[in-house]
Design a protein around this motif. Structure first.
Motif, PDB file in Angstrom:
ATOM      1  N   GLY A   1       0.813  -1.217   0.000  1.00 54.91           N
ATOM      2  CA  GLY A   1       0.000   0.000   0.000  1.00 54.91           C
ATOM      3  C   GLY A   1       0.844   1.263   0.000  1.00 54.91           C
ATOM      4  O   GLY A   1       0.425   2.311  -0.500  1.00 54.91           O
ATOM      5  N   LYS A   2       2.061   1.177   0.558  1.00 56.57           N
ATOM      6  CA  LYS A   2       2.939   2.348   0.638  1.00 56.57           C
ATOM      7  C   LYS A   2       3.383   2.813  -0.746  1.00 56.57           C
ATOM      8  O   LYS A   2       3.821   3.959  -0.906  1.00 56.57           O
ATOM      9  CB  LYS A   2       4.194   2.034   1.467  1.00 56.57           C
ATOM     10  N   PHE A   3       3.325   1.911  -1.739  1.00 57.38           N
ATOM     11  CA  PHE A   3       3.758   2.269  -3.094  1.00 57.38           C
ATOM     12  C   PHE A   3       2.682   3.021  -3.881  1.00 57.38           C
ATOM     13  O   PHE A   3       2.959   3.491  -4.983  1.00 57.38           O
ATOM     14  CB  PHE A   3       4.186   1.012  -3.862  1.00 57.38           C
ATOM     15  N   LYS A   4       1.475   3.123  -3.327  1.00 56.85           N
ATOM     16  CA  LYS A   4       0.436   3.921  -3.978  1.00 56.85           C
ATOM     17  C   LYS A   4       0.928   5.368  -4.072  1.00 56.85           C
ATOM     18  O   LYS A   4       1.550   5.881  -3.128  1.00 56.85           O
ATOM     19  CB  LYS A   4      -0.868   3.868  -3.184  1.00 56.85           C
TER      20      LYS A   4
ATOM     21  N   ASP B   1       0.583   5.362 -14.055  1.00 59.90           N
ATOM     22  CA  ASP B   1       1.537   5.537 -15.160  1.00 59.90           C
ATOM     23  C   ASP B   1       2.921   4.967 -14.847  1.00 59.90           C
ATOM     24  O   ASP B   1       3.549   4.339 -15.701  1.00 59.90           O
ATOM     25  CB  ASP B   1       1.678   7.026 -15.517  1.00 59.90           C
ATOM     26  N   ALA B   2       3.389   5.197 -13.617  1.00 57.50           N
ATOM     27  CA  ALA B   2       4.718   4.699 -13.230  1.00 57.50           C
ATOM     28  C   ALA B   2       4.739   3.170 -13.254  1.00 57.50           C
ATOM     29  O   ALA B   2       5.728   2.555 -13.673  1.00 57.50           O
ATOM     30  CB  ALA B   2       5.095   5.212 -11.844  1.00 57.50           C
ATOM     31  N   TRP B   3       3.643   2.547 -12.832  1.00 58.96           N
ATOM     32  CA  TRP B   3       3.537   1.085 -12.848  1.00 58.96           C
ATOM     33  C   TRP B   3       3.553   0.566 -14.282  1.00 58.96           C
ATOM     34  O   TRP B   3       4.299  -0.363 -14.611  1.00 58.96           O
ATOM     35  CB  TRP B   3       2.268   0.643 -12.136  1.00 58.96           C
ATOM     36  N   GLU B   4       2.715   1.163 -15.137  1.00 60.14           N
ATOM     37  CA  GLU B   4       2.606   0.703 -16.527  1.00 60.14           C
ATOM     38  C   GLU B   4       3.948   0.825 -17.250  1.00 60.14           C
ATOM     39  O   GLU B   4       4.344  -0.075 -17.992  1.00 60.14           O
ATOM     40  CB  GLU B   4       1.530   1.500 -17.281  1.00 60.14           C
ATOM     41  N   THR B   5       4.655   1.920 -17.011  1.00 60.53           N
ATOM     42  CA  THR B   5       5.969   2.121 -17.637  1.00 60.53           C
ATOM     43  C   THR B   5       6.961   1.059 -17.170  1.00 60.53           C
ATOM     44  O   THR B   5       7.698   0.482 -17.975  1.00 60.53           O
ATOM     45  CB  THR B   5       6.523   3.530 -17.297  1.00 60.53           C
TER      46      THR B   5
ATOM     47  N   ASP C   1      12.876  10.021  -6.803  1.00 62.75           N
ATOM     48  CA  ASP C   1      11.929  10.269  -7.895  1.00 62.75           C
ATOM     49  C   ASP C   1      10.724   9.327  -7.773  1.00 62.75           C
ATOM     50  O   ASP C   1      10.864   8.117  -7.990  1.00 62.75           O
ATOM     51  CB  ASP C   1      12.635  10.055  -9.241  1.00 62.75           C
ATOM     52  N   PRO C   2       9.534   9.858  -7.456  1.00 65.53           N
ATOM     53  CA  PRO C   2       8.354   8.996  -7.281  1.00 65.53           C
ATOM     54  C   PRO C   2       8.025   8.142  -8.513  1.00 65.53           C
ATOM     55  O   PRO C   2       7.488   7.044  -8.379  1.00 65.53           O
ATOM     56  CB  PRO C   2       7.224   9.989  -6.991  1.00 65.53           C
ATOM     57  N   LYS C   3       8.388   8.619  -9.708  1.00 62.80           N
ATOM     58  CA  LYS C   3       8.108   7.849 -10.934  1.00 62.80           C
ATOM     59  C   LYS C   3       8.949   6.566 -10.995  1.00 62.80           C
ATOM     60  O   LYS C   3       8.642   5.662 -11.765  1.00 62.80           O
ATOM     61  CB  LYS C   3       8.379   8.703 -12.183  1.00 62.80           C
ATOM     62  N   MET C   4      10.018   6.511 -10.194  1.00 58.10           N
ATOM     63  CA  MET C   4      10.938   5.372 -10.233  1.00 58.10           C
ATOM     64  C   MET C   4      10.647   4.341  -9.142  1.00 58.10           C
ATOM     65  O   MET C   4      11.374   3.359  -9.009  1.00 58.10           O
ATOM     66  CB  MET C   4      12.382   5.860 -10.102  1.00 58.10           C
ATOM     67  N   ARG C   5       9.600   4.545  -8.351  1.00 54.77           N
ATOM     68  CA  ARG C   5       9.396   3.689  -7.175  1.00 54.77           C
ATOM     69  C   ARG C   5       9.147   2.222  -7.536  1.00 54.77           C
ATOM     70  O   ARG C   5       9.555   1.319  -6.805  1.00 54.77           O
ATOM     71  CB  ARG C   5       8.267   4.236  -6.296  1.00 54.77           C
ATOM     72  N   PHE C   6       8.480   1.961  -8.652  1.00 55.42           N
ATOM     73  CA  PHE C   6       8.229   0.569  -9.034  1.00 55.42           C
ATOM     74  C   PHE C   6       9.475  -0.081  -9.643  1.00 55.42           C
ATOM     75  O   PHE C   6       9.650  -1.289  -9.557  1.00 55.42           O
ATOM     76  CB  PHE C   6       7.032   0.466  -9.976  1.00 55.42           C
ATOM     77  N   HIS C   7      10.344   0.745 -10.236  1.00 55.62           N
ATOM     78  CA  HIS C   7      11.649   0.212 -10.646  1.00 55.62           C
ATOM     79  C   HIS C   7      12.434  -0.187  -9.388  1.00 55.62           C
ATOM     80  O   HIS C   7      13.190  -1.157  -9.409  1.00 55.62           O
ATOM     81  CB  HIS C   7      12.426   1.250 -11.452  1.00 55.62           C
TER      82      HIS C   7
END
Length: 201
Positions: A6-9, A158-162, A75-81
């Protein structure tokens, strides 16, 4: 740490300090280390700001660590990486623990890993060979499988899909890259490279 995923939301991640984000990554490593029946490793930021890899499992100086590149925190956009990197590097830690035990005769996959660790091909030497060696393919497939299980939770972000697209492409393109560089018998040639490097050690 409860409810790690949930923290990755997006909204929750934005509220976390960089220290708290690092704690989330450490909690994720701890959770999956337990699943793999191995010791959890400290997850730390690599000290070099110009360091290029997303992450690395290392045993330098007899101390096992997982390094992350700093933008996986900042960078929040990189969190799933960052999530994928924890899965990937944690799998390398599992491989390392596996190959450093006494292996039974039928442990063919682990024996391939052991040979590969001895003759590891870094990406700087050949990106195509790097992506096609057994320890990297195993870690990439493992990370992608764990990520795929979470798709319903983050779908539409978007970050997840990327991140998912990037990982799927890497897996799909690995064979084509190797075929272009080494020809139709690329697997044989890459294995020869690994064996040659392993013999030098």
């Amino acid at each position: 740490m409860l409810f790690i995923f949930g923290k990755f939301k997006h909204r929750k991640w934005l509220r976390l300090s960089t220290q708290k984000r690092l704690e989330v990554y450490n909690a994720l490593e701890k959770k999956f280390a337990k699943k793999q029946n191995r010791e959890p490793l400290p997850v730390v930021i690599h000290p070099d700001d110009n360091w290029k890899p997303l992450g690395m499992f290392t045993t330098a100086g007899g101390k096992k660590l997982i390094y992350l590149r700093d933008d996986l925190i900042t960078d929040p956009k990189m969190r799933f990486h960052g999530m994928e990197t924890i899965f990937h590097e944690g799998r390398h830690a599992y491989q390392y623990e596996t190959i450093n035990k006494k292996l039974p005769w039928y442990a063919f996959r682990a024996k391939r890993w052991r040979k590969n660790w001895q003759g590891y091909i870094p990406s700087a030497e050949s990106s195509a060979a790097y992506n096609n060696q057994s320890v990297e393919q195993d870690a990439q497939k493992y990370a992608y499988k764990q990520m795929s299980k979470l798709d319903r939770k983050y779908r539409g972000d978007d970050a997840w899909e990327t991140t998912m697209h990037t990982n799927a492409y890497r897996l799909e393109a690995a064979d084509d890259m190797a075929r272009k560089e080494f020809g139709p018998f690329y697997k044989l040639k890459i294995n020869r490279m690994i064996n040659k490097k392993a013999k030098r050690k």
